[in-house]
Write an enzyme that holds these catalytic residues in place. Structure first.
Site: not given
Length: 633
Positions: A223-225, A227-228, A443, A519
């Site tokens: 999704p979001g690449t 295509k449309t 962290e 993690d």
């Protein structure tokens, strides 16, 4: 548009139902004798018995309805009765007078009463039903075109009408507003689709040599690449009509309606050829058929009609069907054979160069300061889709406005990356000093283990500011270059980095917290993939023990082995993760002084850059770590 039409149809149906209910309510008010349920019906002899016993207080004789109504008791004990088909009793009036009963009689005009009864009971409801249906039918025909067939039974409850027409949206080529120059980071996909554009522009060149245009092309990717966007760009480049519809719009309650919509779609396409027909989320109607009893006849009929239409149209006219999906493994094999969807065009997540070009494309619509380093942003966002990158630029512009600036800065874009990846800063969450210390060591543990590795993913940022995603902090690493192959040792190093936070908690505080949940999940996923899919386990060797499900939707793997082997796989996964934890513990133990120094500095500043981190870590004070040397290639 489709949702507006659907809401209008639903509103009209509601109006009709309300009208029917209102009609029956009016009838109940004007003719209470037809609907009243509080009156008990008794025989004429029971009525006479109650008169003789003195119970009856009031009587009303309705000769038009051949009915007697009478009441007994007073106040709360008052009850109403009725009797019908009473005989012609000449003594009744005398009996009522003797018992001092208050009585009256009505002798209505029978003809007018009958007409009033018929009008209220049947005329008004039928008039409202057919009137509402006529209005609904008129509005549907106006919305769907004059050639739309009329609806049955007043327009509200039939199965005809516009239900057989597709809700396709037609856009003329140039009106899509998109061409290939508006699509970045998908050079291979554009190259594959450029031939379709060439055929639509110059069909005679291909006809002269006997070549035919592909009937269809399947755009496959996460999704979001884009295509449309690519489908619209093909229509924009070729300047041909563009028909867009979603696969879910073919799904209907009534059997055969979806197939009728497919026929109507291709009928419209034939009339406007050459053109592009784009079916988004085609897996909704193109799922693989099976022989189980639990099948969806409507969906299969729709799929069969789509297969027939793709076989039947003359592709020399220039009709090209484009489909988009992120679940290609679920599509029916008949849909993917040559002659239907001839080409499969991968629309994958952009690489490093692709991400940079996408950022520059979207930044062209935003006012920015000079010298923004899009390459640095691209290196910080591996795995981001085109939609994610566009969102980052927009978030940067919104941040610039909030800060009162007229142009977007590098800091705005960097902060927008954090917002898209980890969420906004959570101001309502205030950590205690002890929790802040634990998160700082956690962290820092990630960062030191990552830095001491071969340096392929240097640390670019460390923060202990809580985010709306639930993260209490994060360590960001940056890819120096794009890599397409990963060795077993590199996977083990990634697991060690993920274990660095938990290892730091154990080493410094002697206890563990819930902060390492994500993690642990990621480390376990990598280890399981090494064993079941990548053949990187010494115990099992080069054997595939699982299958990937929904690779474009982030789906995990499914084991394809015996229960005994699955038990051994679990043991091997635990061993690999434990090896990574021991590696992280060893690295942090050797660099314990730096762990303390950087954690305290981070606790004070809350956010530090990768440059600050590396300056402290590599400072020549007798405690600088010995970095692993990267092997020569």
């Amino acid at each position: 548009m489709q949702m507006d039409d659907k809401k209008k149809r639903q509103s009209m149906i509601v109006y009709v139902i309300v009208a029917i209910v209102a009609a029956f309510a009016i009838r109940s008010v004007l003719y209470p004798s037809l609907t009243s349920g509080a009156i008990e019906e008794v025989s004429y002899s029971d009525f006479l018995g109650k008169v003789d016993s003195g119970e009856v207080k009031q009587v009303q004789l309705d000769t038009g309805a051949s009915q007697i109504r009478f009441t007994t008791g007073d106040g709360d004990s008052k009850k109403t009765y009725k009797t019908t088909q009473f005989p012609n009793d000449d003594d009744l009036v005398k009996k009522l007078q003797d018992k001092h009963v208050d009585f009256s009689a009505t002798i209505p005009d029978q003809n007018s009463n009958l007409w009033l009864y018929m009008l209220i009971s049947y005329g008004i409801p039928l008039l409202l039903i057919f009137g509402g249906g006529w209005l609904l039918n008129r509005r549907l025909r106006k919305q769907m075109g004059d050639d739309a067939p009329s609806m049955n039974f007043g327009g509200g409850f039939g199965m005809g009408g516009g239900l057989g027409r597709s809700n396709v949206r037609e856009v003329k080529g140039k009106e899509t507003g998109v061409t290939f120059k508006d699509v970045a980071g998908q050079d291979e996909a554009k190259e594959s689709l450029a031939e379709i554009v060439s055929f639509l522009e110059h069909p005679e060149k291909y006809a002269a040599i006997g070549a035919r245009c592909p009937r269809g092309a399947l755009l496959v990717g996460p999704p979001g690449t884009g295509k449309t966007l690519l489908a619209k760009a093909v229509a924009g480049e070729a300047n041909v009509p563009f028909f867009q519809i979603s696969g879910s719009e073919f799904v209907e309650m009534f059997v055969g309606r979806g197939a009728a919509k497919v026929r109507d779609l291709f009928k419209q396409a034939n009339e406007k050829a050459p053109c592009i027909v784009f079916i988004d989320e085609i897996d909704t109607i193109g799922k693989r058929r099976d022989t189980s009893l639990n099948t969806n006849d409507e969906r299969e009929q729709t799929l069969n009609q789509l297969l027939t239409e793709m076989d039947g149209f003359d592709n020399h006219k220039g009709i090209v069907v484009l489909g988009a999906t992120n679940r290609p493994e679920s599509l029916d094999v008949a849909l993917l054979r040559p002659g239907r969807f001839d080409r499969r065009v991968p629309v994958e997540l952009p690489d490093l160069a692709g991400r940079e070009s996408i950022l520059k494309l979207h930044a062209g619509d935003v006012k920015m300061v000079e010298g923004v380093d899009f390459g640095a942003i691209a290196r910080q966002t591996p795995g981001a889709s085109g939609a994610d990158l566009a969102n980052m630029i927009n978030e940067a512009a919104l941040r610039a406005v909030r800060c009162g600036r007229s142009r977007v800065t590098q800091e705005d874009i960097t902060e927008s990356v954090d917002v898209v990846i980890a969420g906004e800063k959570k101001k309502s969450t205030v950590l205690s000093e002890h929790e802040k210390e634990v998160v700082a060591y956690h962290e820092t543990g990630h960062a030191i283990v990552a830095a001491v590795q071969n340096g392929r993913r240097p640390v670019s940022k460390i923060t202990i500011v809580p985010r709306t995603s639930g993260a209490l902090g994060f360590t960001m690493q940056t890819e120096e270059d794009e890599r397409y192959l990963t060795t077993r040792e590199e996977y083990k190093e990634q697991i060690a980095v993920l274990c660095g936070g938990r290892a730091a908690e154990e080493l410094i505080f002697g206890q563990v917290t819930s902060g390492a949940a994500n993690d642990i999940e990621r480390a376990t996923k990598i280890a399981r993939a090494m064993v079941t899919q990548l053949g990187m386990s010494e115990r099992f060797g080069m054997v595939a023990l699982g299958e990937t499900r929904n690779r474009y939707l982030g789906g995990g793997s499914e084991l394809t082995c015996s229960d005994e082997t699955a038990t051994q796989i679990d043991a091997e996964v635990r061993a690999i993760v434990e090896e990574g934890r021991q590696m992280a513990m060893k690295t942090l133990t050797e660099n314990r002084f730096k762990l303390h120094e950087i954690a305290h500095y981070l606790q004070k500043k809350e956010t530090i850059t990768g440059e600050e981190f590396m300056n402290i870590l590599t400072r020549d004070d007798g405690f600088a770590p010995k970095f692993k040397q990267e092997p020569a290639e």
